[in-house]
Design a protein around this motif. Sequence first.
Motif, PDB file in Angstrom:
ATOM      1  N   PHE A   1      67.259  50.329 -22.087  1.00  0.00           N
ATOM      2  CA  PHE A   1      67.415  49.383 -23.297  1.00  0.00           C
ATOM      3  C   PHE A   1      69.159  48.891 -23.252  1.00  0.00           C
ATOM      4  CE2 PHE A   1      63.406  49.644 -24.545  1.00  0.00           C
ATOM      5  CZ  PHE A   1      63.063  50.796 -24.835  1.00  0.00           C
ATOM      6  N   ARG A   2      69.586  49.228 -22.093  1.00  0.00           N
ATOM      7  CA  ARG A   2      71.171  49.198 -22.076  1.00  0.00           C
ATOM      8  C   ARG A   2      71.688  47.824 -22.494  1.00  0.00           C
ATOM      9  NH1 ARG A   2      71.249  52.319 -16.648  1.00  0.00           N
ATOM     10  NH2 ARG A   2      70.637  54.345 -17.495  1.00  0.00           N
ATOM     11  N   PRO A   3      71.010  46.980 -21.921  1.00  0.00           N
ATOM     12  CA  PRO A   3      71.476  45.211 -22.298  1.00  0.00           C
ATOM     13  C   PRO A   3      71.378  45.100 -23.658  1.00  0.00           C
ATOM     14  CG  PRO A   3      70.333  45.176 -20.179  1.00  0.00           C
ATOM     15  CD  PRO A   3      70.051  46.658 -20.683  1.00  0.00           C
ATOM     16  N   LEU A   4      70.496  45.708 -24.374  1.00  0.00           N
ATOM     17  CA  LEU A   4      70.373  45.220 -25.823  1.00  0.00           C
ATOM     18  C   LEU A   4      71.373  45.966 -26.511  1.00  0.00           C
ATOM     19  CD1 LEU A   4      68.528  43.318 -27.457  1.00  0.00           C
ATOM     20  CD2 LEU A   4      67.162  45.260 -27.983  1.00  0.00           C
TER      21      LEU A   4
END
Lengths: 258, 174
Positions: free
Chosen positions: B46-49
Amino acid sequence: MPIRPVTRPSALAAATARSLARLGAFRAALILALASGALGAALAGVDLGRPRRLTDNTLLASQTLLLHAAAWLLAYQLTRDDRRLGLALLSAPLGPTGHLAGRFLGLCLTLAGLLLVLLAMDGVLLILLGGAPVWPVLAQLGLAALSAALAAALALLLMQVLPPAGGLLLAVLAWAAGHGLDEALVLAREQGGPVLIVAVEAAYRLLPNFSFFDVGVAAAGGASPWRWLFPLPYAPGYAALLILLAGRLARRRPFPER
Amino acid sequence: MVRRSAPWLAAAFLALAALLAPPPQPASGTPAATDPLWLRAASGPFRPLAADRLWLRAARRGEGTGTPAGPALLRRLRAVMALDPAFRPALRYAATYYATVAGDLSAAHALCDEALRFRPGAAYPYVLKAVLELGYAPAPDRAAIRRWLDRARTNGARAPWLEHLRHRLAEQAP
């Protein structure tokens, strides 16, 4: 689920997929999938006229979580049914490993159905929205589905040695830890000694490494093709390994637990 | 036969996977005390979020407040770059903000370096470093600018204006 002798894992897979599709957990996953699409459509209004980022990231995050949660719940349901009825041990002529392999294939078929719904919905939504290319989002979603299948195989293995709830919890933790293996290796190389580097490198390459499935939509253009392709044989191969191991462990379970 | 050969097949698969596994993003430079690597590890897929959320918070704090950017804002922006080093709009706005409004060119370079730490094959951070150094440094380090532009070209940047800039800097080199 009625106990009927099956002679092939494929027949068992089809029967498992049908029974899983009738489960409340799968229906809930479908409803959540449609809800995530509605959320994406709502966010599309925010992204209009700008680089399409919020919609892509929200869709991917919510659907990655959905696929993994569905995989874990379905694996939990399968294990509970097997334990209650002793199905893995009463699985002649297949044997416990064949039985587990068939059940796992049925779970994968069910996940594949869910994935197709998500891909169709996201594809339509993102094409209508326009802007950035659609294929990185769909490809990353496909990798998330592979990751979910591997996570389910790991859960099935751990639930052979632990109670279903404990095994499931450990599987979730192992999945989370698996995502941090690339950071662990970067840290070890920066700050660790040779022994630590070798140990972390071995863990990175030999343990289930879920960071292989994260390419990142924004980084898609700069990612090497091997970054996209490696998970394709890795997920089924490693899942087969875990199911083989789970089958061996299933033989040693006492008959049956009530 | 399958049962007897299964352990060998499993060992062969593991050996093959270990040999062919793609490497993690190689890191360079010395990690700071508050290393965003832990944030990367914690956010998993979930890094981009997480980068989006941190960026929205950082952007709200930075704009229109009239107060100088503090170390907390820089830490948050470094974390954004670590979580999603391909988040180009955030890198452009944040680095330009530090080079212009905050008057801190070293912070702008630090943000680009953080992105390069996790995407060393990217071209854009090198281009941004060169442009900011040329535009806002009191005494631009031309050797460094030429080096960055060469790396950008190696990493795939082919814009005509970049080629023109490289040639002009090469002509002016002592």
